[in-house]
Design a protein around this motif. Structure first.
Motif, PDB file in Angstrom:
ATOM      1  N   THR A 147       0.821  -1.198   0.000  1.00  0.00           N
ATOM      2  CA  THR A 147       0.000   0.000   0.000  1.00  0.00           C
ATOM      3  C   THR A 147       0.857   1.250   0.000  1.00  0.00           C
ATOM      4  O   THR A 147       2.005   1.234   0.464  1.00  0.00           O
ATOM      5  N   MET A 154      -0.087   7.227  -6.820  1.00  0.00           N
ATOM      6  CA  MET A 154      -0.506   5.839  -6.997  1.00  0.00           C
ATOM      7  C   MET A 154       0.684   4.932  -7.288  1.00  0.00           C
ATOM      8  O   MET A 154       1.650   5.339  -7.930  1.00  0.00           O
ATOM      9  N   TYR A 169      -1.019  -3.062 -12.145  1.00  0.00           N
ATOM     10  CA  TYR A 169      -2.023  -2.316 -11.397  1.00  0.00           C
ATOM     11  C   TYR A 169      -1.535  -0.891 -11.143  1.00  0.00           C
ATOM     12  O   TYR A 169      -0.482  -0.685 -10.536  1.00  0.00           O
ATOM     13  N   ALA A 171      -2.751   1.697  -8.863  1.00  0.00           N
ATOM     14  CA  ALA A 171      -3.726   1.624  -7.773  1.00  0.00           C
ATOM     15  C   ALA A 171      -3.101   2.131  -6.479  1.00  0.00           C
ATOM     16  O   ALA A 171      -1.917   2.469  -6.432  1.00  0.00           O
ATOM     17  N   ASP A 172      -3.913   2.163  -5.441  1.00  0.00           N
ATOM     18  CA  ASP A 172      -3.384   2.505  -4.119  1.00  0.00           C
ATOM     19  C   ASP A 172      -2.594   1.358  -3.508  1.00  0.00           C
ATOM     20  O   ASP A 172      -1.897   1.535  -2.519  1.00  0.00           O
ATOM     21  N   ALA A 189     -12.263  -3.764  -0.047  1.00  0.00           N
ATOM     22  CA  ALA A 189     -11.710  -3.339  -1.334  1.00  0.00           C
ATOM     23  C   ALA A 189     -12.440  -3.984  -2.516  1.00  0.00           C
ATOM     24  O   ALA A 189     -12.015  -3.836  -3.657  1.00  0.00           O
ATOM     25  N   ILE A 206      -6.336  -2.290  -4.788  1.00  0.00           N
ATOM     26  CA  ILE A 206      -6.980  -1.297  -3.934  1.00  0.00           C
ATOM     27  C   ILE A 206      -7.213  -0.028  -4.751  1.00  0.00           C
ATOM     28  O   ILE A 206      -6.262   0.598  -5.230  1.00  0.00           O
ATOM     29  N   CYS A 207      -8.487   0.344  -4.920  1.00  0.00           N
ATOM     30  CA  CYS A 207      -8.852   1.551  -5.667  1.00  0.00           C
ATOM     31  C   CYS A 207      -8.100   1.638  -6.999  1.00  0.00           C
ATOM     32  O   CYS A 207      -7.369   2.610  -7.250  1.00  0.00           O
ATOM     33  N   HIS A 209      -7.045   2.368 -10.791  1.00  0.00           N
ATOM     34  CA  HIS A 209      -7.358   3.486 -11.685  1.00  0.00           C
ATOM     35  C   HIS A 209      -7.661   2.950 -13.084  1.00  0.00           C
ATOM     36  O   HIS A 209      -7.088   3.388 -14.085  1.00  0.00           O
TER      37      HIS A 209
END
Length: 283
Positions: A147, A154, A169, A171-172, A189, A206-207, A209
């Protein structure tokens, strides 16, 4: 004579009254309690104080007094020895705790009569490789997470399964979870709920994009490889939300099923789906 480790969360059993009552019960039943040396001194049972490694390796079983966080910590420490855990809830209802404090002594009676079962929970193992050298190894009962920090951009993480490229990925971060951990961070998530005794590995960005990144479920024989594909000043790998290690650009993380299991003592015919409804419909 049974040797029984008693592991309290001193933030939940602040006066150690529950711990002391457990110790007295064990002594009354001809058992030898094993306690952390500091806890033993606080309740006046110095002679039962032991080093941590001795508690986890030599106890016939452990009584963990706390909540899910306590159980996760105890699970990682005793996994190399296969020591069974009786998980006792001293806080809010959790997914891992088997009983609450009011059920503790009747449950111990059942254990001493042999009226219990052992439920094996799969664990994960992670190795962090930096400059072609392994620098740290982790094990986890719930999840291993990469993370980003609060103020970093990101992360860009390349994911492989058995050397087969999956995706990059943006992402977060990425969560790699066990079935036990499927109801924890992975669930929030967007990951699937998996029955806790099924053996699979869940990969959840995680989140992300993107419009298409979703959780992927792979077999327990598969090996994940996650590569940090872009410079980022603030990335961490964490295990069960309790241990952390800073990772950098070009670091590689290998994650696979551990050879070790968490052994949970079950004294009730509890239903996972009842627990799921109780937890996920709390108001």
């Amino acid at each position: 004579m049974k040797k029984v480790g008693v592991i309290p969360n001193i933030n939940k059993d602040k006066d150690l009254e529950v711990t002391k009552s457990v110790v007295n019960w064990l002594l009354d039943h001809g058992s030898e309690p094993y306690l952390n040396e500091i806890v033993a001194a606080r309740i006046g049972y110095e002679k039962h104080g032991k080093k941590a490694n001795e508690i986890y390796s030599k106890s016939d079983f452990l009584i963990a007094l706390g909540g899910d966080g306590t159980i996760l910590n105890v699970a990682r420490l005793c996994a190399p020895f296969g020591t069974p855990i009786l998980a006792v809830n001293l806080g809010h209802l959790g997914f891992l705790t088997e009983i609450d404090a009011s059920e503790l002594f009747p449950s111990l009676e059942k254990i001493y009569k042999g009226e219990y079962a052992i439920e094996k929970r799969m664990m994960l193992e992670a190795n962090v490789v930096k400059n072609d050298m392994e620098v740290i190894n982790f094990r986890a009962l719930n999840d291993i997470v990469i993370t980003r920090g609060a103020f970093s951009r990101m992360a860009r993480i390349k994911a492989y399964v058995n050397d087969n490229y999956v995706d990059t990925y943006l992402a977060d971060g990425v969560i790699v979870a066990t079935p036990t951990g499927s109801t924890a961070y992975s669930l929030s998530a967007g990951g699937p709920i998996v029955y806790p005794t099924v053996e699979v590995i869940i990969i959840t960005p995680i989140c992300p994009h993107t419009l298409y990144s979703r959780s992927i479920v792979v077999s327990p024989d598969d090996v994940m490889r996650l590569e940090i594909a872009e410079e980022n000043q603030d990335l961490m790998i964490t295990t069960d939300g309790q241990q952390g290690y800073k990772i950098d650009y070009r670091d590689v993380i290998y994650i696979k099923k551990s050879n070790e299991y968490t052994n949970l003592i079950k004294v009730k015919n509890s239903n996972f789906f009842d627990l799921l409804r109780d937890k996920l419909t709390e108001r």
